[in-house]
Write a protein that holds these residues in place. Structure first.
Motif, PDB file in Angstrom:
ATOM      1  N   LYS A   1     -64.616 -15.179  -1.111  1.00 20.05           N
ATOM      2  CA  LYS A   1     -65.741 -14.676  -0.325  1.00 20.05           C
ATOM      3  C   LYS A   1     -65.229 -14.151   1.016  1.00 20.05           C
ATOM      4  O   LYS A   1     -65.505 -14.701   2.081  1.00 20.05           O
ATOM      5  N   LEU A   2     -64.450 -13.085   0.954  1.00 18.37           N
ATOM      6  CA  LEU A   2     -63.848 -12.532   2.167  1.00 18.37           C
ATOM      7  C   LEU A   2     -64.908 -11.973   3.111  1.00 18.37           C
ATOM      8  O   LEU A   2     -65.883 -11.348   2.683  1.00 18.37           O
ATOM      9  N   ARG A   3     -64.674 -12.179   4.411  1.00 18.32           N
ATOM     10  CA  ARG A   3     -65.499 -11.536   5.435  1.00 18.32           C
ATOM     11  C   ARG A   3     -64.782 -10.349   6.060  1.00 18.32           C
ATOM     12  O   ARG A   3     -65.411  -9.366   6.431  1.00 18.32           O
TER      13      ARG A   3
ATOM     14  N   ALA B   1     -58.364 -20.542   5.556  1.00 24.08           N
ATOM     15  CA  ALA B   1     -59.476 -19.675   5.956  1.00 24.08           C
ATOM     16  C   ALA B   1     -59.002 -18.348   6.526  1.00 24.08           C
ATOM     17  O   ALA B   1     -59.728 -17.352   6.473  1.00 24.08           O
ATOM     18  N   HIS B   2     -57.788 -18.322   7.078  1.00 20.80           N
ATOM     19  CA  HIS B   2     -57.264 -17.091   7.699  1.00 20.80           C
ATOM     20  C   HIS B   2     -55.801 -16.939   7.306  1.00 20.80           C
ATOM     21  O   HIS B   2     -54.998 -17.852   7.500  1.00 20.80           O
ATOM     22  N   LEU B   3     -55.460 -15.766   6.752  1.00 14.56           N
ATOM     23  CA  LEU B   3     -54.077 -15.488   6.364  1.00 14.56           C
ATOM     24  C   LEU B   3     -53.732 -14.069   6.785  1.00 14.56           C
ATOM     25  O   LEU B   3     -54.385 -13.109   6.375  1.00 14.56           O
ATOM     26  N   SER B   4     -52.715 -13.938   7.632  1.00 16.24           N
ATOM     27  CA  SER B   4     -52.278 -12.628   8.110  1.00 16.24           C
ATOM     28  C   SER B   4     -50.848 -12.372   7.659  1.00 16.24           C
ATOM     29  O   SER B   4     -49.938 -13.136   7.982  1.00 16.24           O
ATOM     30  N   LEU B   5     -50.675 -11.281   6.898  1.00  9.82           N
ATOM     31  CA  LEU B   5     -49.358 -10.908   6.373  1.00  9.82           C
ATOM     32  C   LEU B   5     -48.964  -9.512   6.838  1.00  9.82           C
ATOM     33  O   LEU B   5     -48.206  -8.812   6.161  1.00  9.82           O
ATOM     34  N   GLU B   6     -49.464  -9.092   7.970  1.00 10.59           N
ATOM     35  CA  GLU B   6     -49.181  -7.744   8.461  1.00 10.59           C
ATOM     36  C   GLU B   6     -47.675  -7.522   8.618  1.00 10.59           C
ATOM     37  O   GLU B   6     -46.967  -8.319   9.239  1.00 10.59           O
ATOM     38  N   GLY B   7     -47.199  -6.432   8.064  1.00 11.02           N
ATOM     39  CA  GLY B   7     -45.790  -6.082   8.198  1.00 11.02           C
ATOM     40  C   GLY B   7     -44.851  -6.837   7.290  1.00 11.02           C
ATOM     41  O   GLY B   7     -43.627  -6.685   7.406  1.00 11.02           O
TER      42      GLY B   7
ATOM     43  N   GLU C   1     -61.819 -20.723   0.229  1.00  8.38           N
ATOM     44  CA  GLU C   1     -62.388 -20.721   1.576  1.00  8.38           C
ATOM     45  C   GLU C   1     -61.877 -19.564   2.428  1.00  8.38           C
ATOM     46  O   GLU C   1     -62.252 -19.448   3.591  1.00  8.38           O
ATOM     47  N   LEU C   2     -61.038 -18.709   1.867  1.00  6.41           N
ATOM     48  CA  LEU C   2     -60.417 -17.635   2.652  1.00  6.41           C
ATOM     49  C   LEU C   2     -61.475 -16.636   3.129  1.00  6.41           C
ATOM     50  O   LEU C   2     -62.193 -16.050   2.321  1.00  6.41           O
ATOM     51  N   ALA C   3     -61.543 -16.439   4.462  1.00  7.34           N
ATOM     52  CA  ALA C   3     -62.519 -15.525   5.049  1.00  7.34           C
ATOM     53  C   ALA C   3     -61.863 -14.270   5.616  1.00  7.34           C
ATOM     54  O   ALA C   3     -62.469 -13.198   5.602  1.00  7.34           O
TER      55      ALA C   3
END
Length: 647
Positions: A591-593, A541-547, A565-567
């Motif tokens: 269906k990104l938020r 649901a949440h994926l952060s790849l910053e940097g 399900e990735l938001a």
């Protein structure tokens, strides 16, 4: 001039003549009324006055006006003004009118009864929609910040909203440097807002005890008081609040150099409903104030936060004995509290309901102290330790054995703890243990040889290993074997981790990963991210790849195909391009938020058509620090009118 006219809400109200002549009684209820602002009315009056002969004009100008009346008479007139809009408009006439309106208590308003038989020639004015909405909600909050925080603004808020009875919360952050909020503004709030329940004053240096005394006298229903950075507030003001506001439930006093012990003791004696107290950085608060408060509020006080105070072991002993209702306890920078204080606090057996404890920079926290807390606080579920220099591996093992229901352990900047200690803790921890967080612990490094028995913690659901530079692939590969049911994984700031460490964890994870933070893992590539989303895409649901500077469009292609399900997706400072954006926009299952493309230098104006076709589920879009351009941003704001765009 139209046949009907009247002065309402500070302006001239004009009724359409056609509606007046042909609308009849049936039209009056829905008559549209135009409110002419006072400034426009004044200009029109001046223009009309110029058309009058000079002699008559002079007599008109010399005619008596309301401003010629003494304050007492004008006060009697203004207290008969009905309705919040009318009072608000009246307050805009002059500072004198505003001051008089601000001095009217709600109980002093003269209510004018409606006539028994309505006048059919009366102009009916529909109530303003905003006012009606506020009346339906029954509550309102006013916040004044920086240079906008003045006595005039605070008085106007009290007049406009307070006398209607809807203003229940006032927040003042900062103050105008020369015309800031003073006791006068608080006096207006006290007179006009008798139903006030929450007051916060942050960095308001001109407020004194007199202002707090006015609040105490006029707002007996006050439940929450937050005073931060108010050097002129002393014990006298707190005593007034204690005596006038017996329903007080939450008290915060921070960086108030005039506050000492007597005020806190009075709060404890008089406020029997007190549930939370937060005392920070008050140099003259000592054992007497804290002990007096805790002793008196023993039945209701559930949350206690003490930071930067000159208290000793005696205060902790009182907390341990009288804190029978305390569920949350935060102790920060208590340099005079020793090991004995923590030991006595635990052994006093009063903290039976304690569920959450946070300790930061307290030199008295030792192995003996923490093990005692674990043994004699049977409800303890969450422990947060930060900058506790005496915490070591041996303590973790003993603590794990004693804490029978512990669910959450967070350790930050405790550099004597090593990976061996963590493994020992997991081997002996409670079967209910769910969350482990290690942040900025330089002792967490790869171990040369694995222990004889590797623990398997099947209950662990969330693991954070953040900014621990010694933690690399060799240790990460073992994590999957130790914690097979992880759902939340945060490896932010582990620049040494590569695909070789992450891939084994992905393969060995038996449950689906839901939240994954890989910020700053600059050596991860598309291969690891593709494997991650293919294995866990139906849960993620949440994926952060910053940097993660090696992540390209290939990862976005895998995300678009595998994630249903990735938001929330953060791609800040990645090497994705317009093609990757097009792939995301065309993904039917996605269906990104929230989407962040901040600092993605390969995202150009060519992406605008694709971004404009993003699904209606999108609520937030970050396009800072790229080359899309202001003109294209404006176009996107029109296409995605429902979405918050940060650029």
């Amino acid at each position: 001039m139209p046949p009907f006219h009247d002065c309402r809400d500070g302006g001239l109200l004009v009724l359409d003549p056609a509606a007046a002549m042909f609308g009849g009684v049936r039209q009056r209820k829905r008559a549209r009324v135009t409110a002419v602002p006072p400034c426009v009315f004044a200009a029109a009056a001046e223009e009309a006055l110029r058309a009058v002969p000079a002699a008559k004009r002079q007599r008109l100008r010399e005619a008596p006006t309301l401003d010629a009346l003494p304050d007492g008479c004008l006060f009697e007139i203004l207290r008969r003004v009905q309705g919040a809009r009318a009072r608000g408009a009246s307050s805009c006439v002059s500072r004198r009118w505003l001051a008089l309106l601000g001095g009217i208590r709600a109980s002093e308003i003269k209510r004018v009864q409606a006539p028994a038989v309505p006048d059919l020639n009366q102009v009916f004015v529909c109530e303003d929609e905003d006012e009606a909405e506020a009346a339906r909600l029954g509550r309102s909050e006013r916040t004044l910040e920086g240079e906008g925080a003045t006595d005039v603004a605070l008085t106007a808020a009290a007049v406009a909203d307070g006398l209607r009875g809807s203003l229940e919360s006032v927040v003042v952050r900062g103050s105008h440097p020369t015309r800031g909020v003073t006791d006068s503004g608080l006096s207006a709030v006290a007179r006009g807002c008798p139903s006030l329940r929450s007051l916060a004053l942050w960095d308001v240096p001109q407020v004194t005890d007199a202002g707090l005394a006015e609040i105490a006298a006029g707002c007996p229903s006050l439940e929450k008081l937050d005073i931060t950075g108010c050097p002129l507030v002393t014990d006298k003001g707190l005593v007034a609040v204690a005596q006038g506001c017996p329903d007080l439930k939450t008290l915060t006093i921070e960086a108030c150099s005039g506050v000492a012990n007597e005020g806190l003791k009075a709060i404890g004696r008089c406020c029997s409903k007190l549930q939370a107290v937060n005392i920070k950085n008050c140099a003259y608060v000592g054992d007497q104030g804290v002990s007096g408060l805790i002793c008196s509020a023993t039945a209701s006080l559930a949350k206690v936060c003490l930071q930067g105070l000159s208290i000793t072991d005696a205060s902790l002993a009182v907390i341990g004995y009288y804190g029978k209702a305390i569920t949350n306890l935060t102790l920060t920078r208590l340099s005079a509290v020793g090991e004995r204080g923590f030991w006595v606090m635990a052994n006093a057996l009063g903290l039976q309901k304690l569920r959450c404890m946070s300790i930061t920079s307290c030199p008295g926290v030792t192995e003996l102290a923490l093990v005692s807390i674990a043994k004699f606080c049977p409800s303890l579920k969450q422990l947060y330790l930060r900058k506790c220099s005496q915490i070591s591996d041996g303590l973790l093992k003993d603590f794990a054995e004693a804490a029978k229901v512990l669910e959450n352990l967070q350790i930050e900047e405790c550099n004597r703890i090593t990976l061996m200690g963590i493994l020992s803790f997991l081997l002996n921890c409670s079967p209910k243990f769910k969350t482990l967080s290690l942040v900025k612990c330089t002792g967490i490094k790869d171990i040369c040889s694995a222990p004889a028995q590797l623990p398997v913690c099947k209950s662990l659901r969330s693991l954070t290993i953040k900014q621990c530079p010694g933690f690399t692939d060799a240790s990460l590969a073992v994590v999957g074997m130790i914690c097979p049911h992880l759902e939340n994984l945060d490896l932010s700031g582990l620049g040494a981790v590569t695909d070789d460490g992450l891939l084994p964890l992905i393969r060995s994870s038996e449950s689906g990963l839901v939240h994954v933070d890989l910020n700053g893992c600059e050596n991860l590539t598309d291969a690891a991210i593709s494997a991650l989303v293919k294995a866990h895409g139906t849960f993620l649901a949440h994926l952060s790849l910053e940097g993660c500077s090696k992540i390209t469009d290939a990862s976005l292609f895998a995300i678009s195909e595998s994630c249903s399900e990735l938001a929330e997706l953060d791609l800040s400072n990645c090497m994705v391009s317009d093609y990757g954006v097009a792939v995301l926009a065309s993904a039917e299952r996605l269906k990104l938020r929230v989407l962040s493309l901040s600092g993605c230098l390969k995202v150009t104006p060519k992406s605008v058509p694709f971004l404009g076709s993003m699904p209606a589920s999108l609520e937030g879009l970050n396009l800072q620090f790229n080359f899309i351009g202001n003109h294209n941003i404006a176009s996107l704001e029109k296409q995605l009118w429902w979405c918050d765009i940060l650029a």
